[in-house]
Design a protein around this motif. Sequence first.
Motif, PDB file in Angstrom:
ATOM      1  N   UNK A  20      24.119  20.060  23.676  1.00 37.19           N
ATOM      2  CA  UNK A  20      24.107  20.251  25.127  1.00 37.19           C
ATOM      3  C   UNK A  20      22.720  19.927  25.683  1.00 37.19           C
ATOM      4  N   UNK A  21      21.681  20.324  24.970  1.00 35.89           N
ATOM      5  CA  UNK A  21      20.323  19.986  25.416  1.00 35.89           C
ATOM      6  C   UNK A  21      20.088  18.486  25.411  1.00 35.89           C
ATOM      7  N   UNK A  22      20.594  17.783  24.398  1.00 29.06           N
ATOM      8  CA  UNK A  22      20.454  16.323  24.349  1.00 29.06           C
ATOM      9  C   UNK A  22      21.216  15.681  25.505  1.00 29.06           C
ATOM     10  N   UNK A  23      22.403  16.181  25.792  1.00 28.60           N
ATOM     11  CA  UNK A  23      23.176  15.657  26.928  1.00 28.60           C
ATOM     12  C   UNK A  23      22.404  15.849  28.223  1.00 28.60           C
ATOM     13  N   UNK A  24      21.777  16.996  28.390  1.00 28.10           N
ATOM     14  CA  UNK A  24      21.008  17.245  29.608  1.00 28.10           C
ATOM     15  C   UNK A  24      19.803  16.315  29.701  1.00 28.10           C
ATOM     16  N   UNK A  25      19.194  15.991  28.573  1.00 25.69           N
ATOM     17  CA  UNK A  25      18.054  15.074  28.592  1.00 25.69           C
ATOM     18  C   UNK A  25      18.502  13.666  28.972  1.00 25.69           C
ATOM     19  N   UNK A  26      19.644  13.236  28.425  1.00 29.41           N
ATOM     20  CA  UNK A  26      20.105  11.867  28.643  1.00 29.41           C
ATOM     21  C   UNK A  26      20.805  11.663  29.993  1.00 29.41           C
ATOM     22  N   UNK A  27      21.604  12.652  30.423  1.00 27.29           N
ATOM     23  CA  UNK A  27      22.443  12.444  31.602  1.00 27.29           C
ATOM     24  C   UNK A  27      22.016  13.233  32.826  1.00 27.29           C
ATOM     25  N   UNK A  28      21.157  14.202  32.671  1.00 30.04           N
ATOM     26  CA  UNK A  28      20.719  15.002  33.807  1.00 30.04           C
ATOM     27  C   UNK A  28      21.017  16.468  33.580  1.00 30.04           C
ATOM     28  N   UNK A  29      20.313  17.292  34.289  1.00 25.54           N
ATOM     29  CA  UNK A  29      20.438  18.737  34.115  1.00 25.54           C
ATOM     30  C   UNK A  29      21.767  19.239  34.668  1.00 25.54           C
ATOM     31  N   UNK A  30      22.324  20.227  33.971  1.00 32.28           N
ATOM     32  CA  UNK A  30      23.555  20.850  34.443  1.00 32.28           C
ATOM     33  C   UNK A  30      23.315  21.619  35.738  1.00 32.28           C
ATOM     34  N   UNK A  31      22.149  22.230  35.851  1.00 35.84           N
ATOM     35  CA  UNK A  31      21.844  23.026  37.036  1.00 35.84           C
ATOM     36  C   UNK A  31      21.675  22.157  38.287  1.00 35.84           C
ATOM     37  N   UNK A  32      21.403  20.879  38.106  1.00 26.62           N
ATOM     38  CA  UNK A  32      21.280  19.975  39.253  1.00 26.62           C
ATOM     39  C   UNK A  32      22.625  19.396  39.678  1.00 26.62           C
ATOM     40  N   UNK A  33      23.669  19.665  38.900  1.00 28.02           N
ATOM     41  CA  UNK A  33      25.000  19.219  39.283  1.00 28.02           C
ATOM     42  C   UNK A  33      25.340  17.803  38.887  1.00 28.02           C
ATOM     43  N   UNK A  34      24.734  17.297  37.835  1.00 30.51           N
ATOM     44  CA  UNK A  34      25.061  15.956  37.357  1.00 30.51           C
ATOM     45  C   UNK A  34      26.504  15.930  36.860  1.00 30.51           C
TER      46      UNK A  34
END
Length: 65
Positions: A20-34
């Motif tokens: 999940x952390x790698x996904x957030x690094x590659x695609x954008x933060x979950x808290x920002x609503x990507x």
Amino acid sequence: MLLSAGGSVLGCIFLVLSMVNVIQIRLGMLSCGSRAAVRAVTTLVTLVSSALILYISTVLYSFKQ
């Protein structure tokens, strides 16, 4: 044997958290609503949780026999 299965489940959970952390690094933060990140994390958590439920139920069934 049961501790080994428990360790395997915990290892799988920690692996999902790191993915999940790698996904957030590659695609954008979950808290920002990507949207892409939310869909990827939702799919990942759904697949892994269903696999873990199947694994845990199989382990518990094997100990009942």
